[in-house]
Design a protein around this motif. Sequence first.
Motif, mmCIF file in Angstrom:
data_model
loop_
_atom_site.group_PDB
_atom_site.id
_atom_site.type_symbol
_atom_site.label_atom_id
_atom_site.label_comp_id
_atom_site.label_asym_id
_atom_site.label_seq_id
_atom_site.Cartn_x
_atom_site.Cartn_y
_atom_site.Cartn_z
ATOM 1 N N LEU A 100 59.726 77.660 -4.191
ATOM 2 C CA LEU A 100 59.246 77.926 -2.828
ATOM 3 C C LEU A 100 58.992 76.644 -2.049
ATOM 4 C CD1 LEU A 100 56.821 80.923 -3.462
ATOM 5 C CD2 LEU A 100 58.982 80.965 -2.200
ATOM 6 N N SER A 101 58.611 75.569 -2.748
ATOM 7 C CA SER A 101 58.315 74.322 -2.040
ATOM 8 C C SER A 101 59.558 73.476 -1.780
ATOM 9 C CB SER A 101 57.289 73.503 -2.825
ATOM 10 O OG SER A 101 57.858 73.024 -4.025
ATOM 11 N N ARG A 102 60.616 73.668 -2.564
ATOM 12 C CA ARG A 102 61.787 72.789 -2.455
ATOM 13 C C ARG A 102 63.037 73.448 -1.875
ATOM 14 N NH1 ARG A 102 61.085 68.350 -6.404
ATOM 15 N NH2 ARG A 102 58.903 67.846 -6.051
ATOM 16 N N LEU A 103 63.129 74.764 -1.929
ATOM 17 C CA LEU A 103 64.353 75.441 -1.487
ATOM 18 C C LEU A 103 64.131 76.137 -0.149
ATOM 19 C CD1 LEU A 103 65.452 77.091 -4.861
ATOM 20 C CD2 LEU A 103 66.356 75.011 -3.830
ATOM 21 N N VAL A 104 65.192 76.158 0.658
ATOM 22 C CA VAL A 104 65.177 76.869 1.938
ATOM 23 C C VAL A 104 65.850 78.221 1.704
ATOM 24 C CG1 VAL A 104 65.994 76.827 4.321
ATOM 25 C CG2 VAL A 104 65.302 74.699 3.194
ATOM 26 N N PRO A 105 65.225 79.333 2.155
ATOM 27 C CA PRO A 105 65.836 80.649 1.915
ATOM 28 C C PRO A 105 67.279 80.738 2.414
ATOM 29 C CG PRO A 105 63.613 80.914 2.753
ATOM 30 C CD PRO A 105 63.946 79.450 2.848
ATOM 31 N N GLY A 106 68.157 81.205 1.532
ATOM 32 C CA GLY A 106 69.550 81.435 1.884
ATOM 33 C C GLY A 106 70.459 80.217 1.851
ATOM 34 N N VAL A 107 69.909 79.047 1.577
ATOM 35 C CA VAL A 107 70.721 77.823 1.557
ATOM 36 C C VAL A 107 70.936 77.392 0.112
ATOM 37 C CG1 VAL A 107 70.861 75.412 2.286
ATOM 38 C CG2 VAL A 107 69.777 77.113 3.780
ATOM 39 N N PRO A 108 72.189 77.471 -0.382
ATOM 40 C CA PRO A 108 72.443 77.086 -1.768
ATOM 41 C C PRO A 108 72.282 75.579 -1.988
ATOM 42 C CG PRO A 108 74.396 78.116 -0.789
ATOM 43 C CD PRO A 108 73.362 77.984 0.274
ATOM 44 N N VAL A 109 71.737 75.225 -3.142
ATOM 45 C CA VAL A 109 71.608 73.827 -3.547
ATOM 46 C C VAL A 109 72.436 73.658 -4.813
ATOM 47 C CG1 VAL A 109 70.023 72.030 -4.349
ATOM 48 C CG2 VAL A 109 69.310 73.617 -2.544
ATOM 49 N N GLU A 110 73.484 72.838 -4.735
ATOM 50 C CA GLU A 110 74.369 72.613 -5.880
ATOM 51 C C GLU A 110 73.619 71.821 -6.955
ATOM 52 O OE1 GLU A 110 77.642 73.450 -6.496
ATOM 53 O OE2 GLU A 110 77.759 74.630 -4.661
ATOM 54 N N VAL A 111 73.608 72.347 -8.163
ATOM 55 C CA VAL A 111 73.024 71.649 -9.300
ATOM 56 C C VAL A 111 74.147 70.983 -10.086
ATOM 57 C CG1 VAL A 111 71.675 71.910 -11.424
ATOM 58 C CG2 VAL A 111 71.100 73.266 -9.408
ATOM 59 N N VAL A 112 75.194 71.744 -10.384
ATOM 60 C CA VAL A 112 76.418 71.229 -10.998
ATOM 61 C C VAL A 112 77.547 71.661 -10.064
ATOM 62 C CG1 VAL A 112 77.916 71.288 -13.018
ATOM 63 C CG2 VAL A 112 75.438 71.473 -13.319
ATOM 64 N N ASP A 113 78.186 70.687 -9.426
ATOM 65 C CA ASP A 113 79.206 70.979 -8.401
ATOM 66 C C ASP A 113 80.239 71.995 -8.881
ATOM 67 O OD1 ASP A 113 78.081 69.315 -6.530
ATOM 68 O OD2 ASP A 113 79.242 67.564 -7.150
ATOM 69 N N GLY A 114 80.408 73.061 -8.093
ATOM 70 C CA GLY A 114 81.403 74.074 -8.371
ATOM 71 C C GLY A 114 81.092 74.982 -9.544
ATOM 72 N N PHE A 115 79.924 74.815 -10.152
ATOM 73 C CA PHE A 115 79.604 75.620 -11.331
ATOM 74 C C PHE A 115 78.257 76.323 -11.225
ATOM 75 C CE2 PHE A 115 77.801 75.950 -15.660
ATOM 76 C CZ PHE A 115 78.719 76.844 -16.190
ATOM 77 N N PHE A 116 77.218 75.627 -10.735
ATOM 78 C CA PHE A 116 75.863 76.180 -10.746
ATOM 79 C C PHE A 116 75.121 75.738 -9.497
ATOM 80 C CE2 PHE A 116 71.352 75.865 -12.134
ATOM 81 C CZ PHE A 116 71.138 77.197 -12.408
#
Length: 97
Positions: free
Chosen positions: A23-39
């Motif tokens: 909740l403190s780091r992510l914006v609702p509906g905006v994906p954050v790539e952890v592993v490009d193209g995978f996760f």
Amino acid sequence: MKLVLALTLVILALDQATKLLALSRLVPGVPVEVVDGFFALTLVLNPGLAFGFLSATPPEWRWLVALGSLAALAALLGLASRLLLTGGRPVAVALGL
């Protein structure tokens, strides 16, 4: 019983910590790539129960859902207490998790 409570408290603390972090780091509906193209992580808020079930239920009726949940929890606690008497350490670990 102590093992069940200890595991339950650890899992509960980890669950709440990851929710606060999300909740403190992510914006609702905006994906954050952890592993490009995978996760990727995407924050999605759920106004209902599991998977949005009963999300259209009027707020006045949510107390009925809460009472049903408490009744189910009481039944599960009764079953768990009976299992703990005969199940040993594996059952305690399973219930704690």
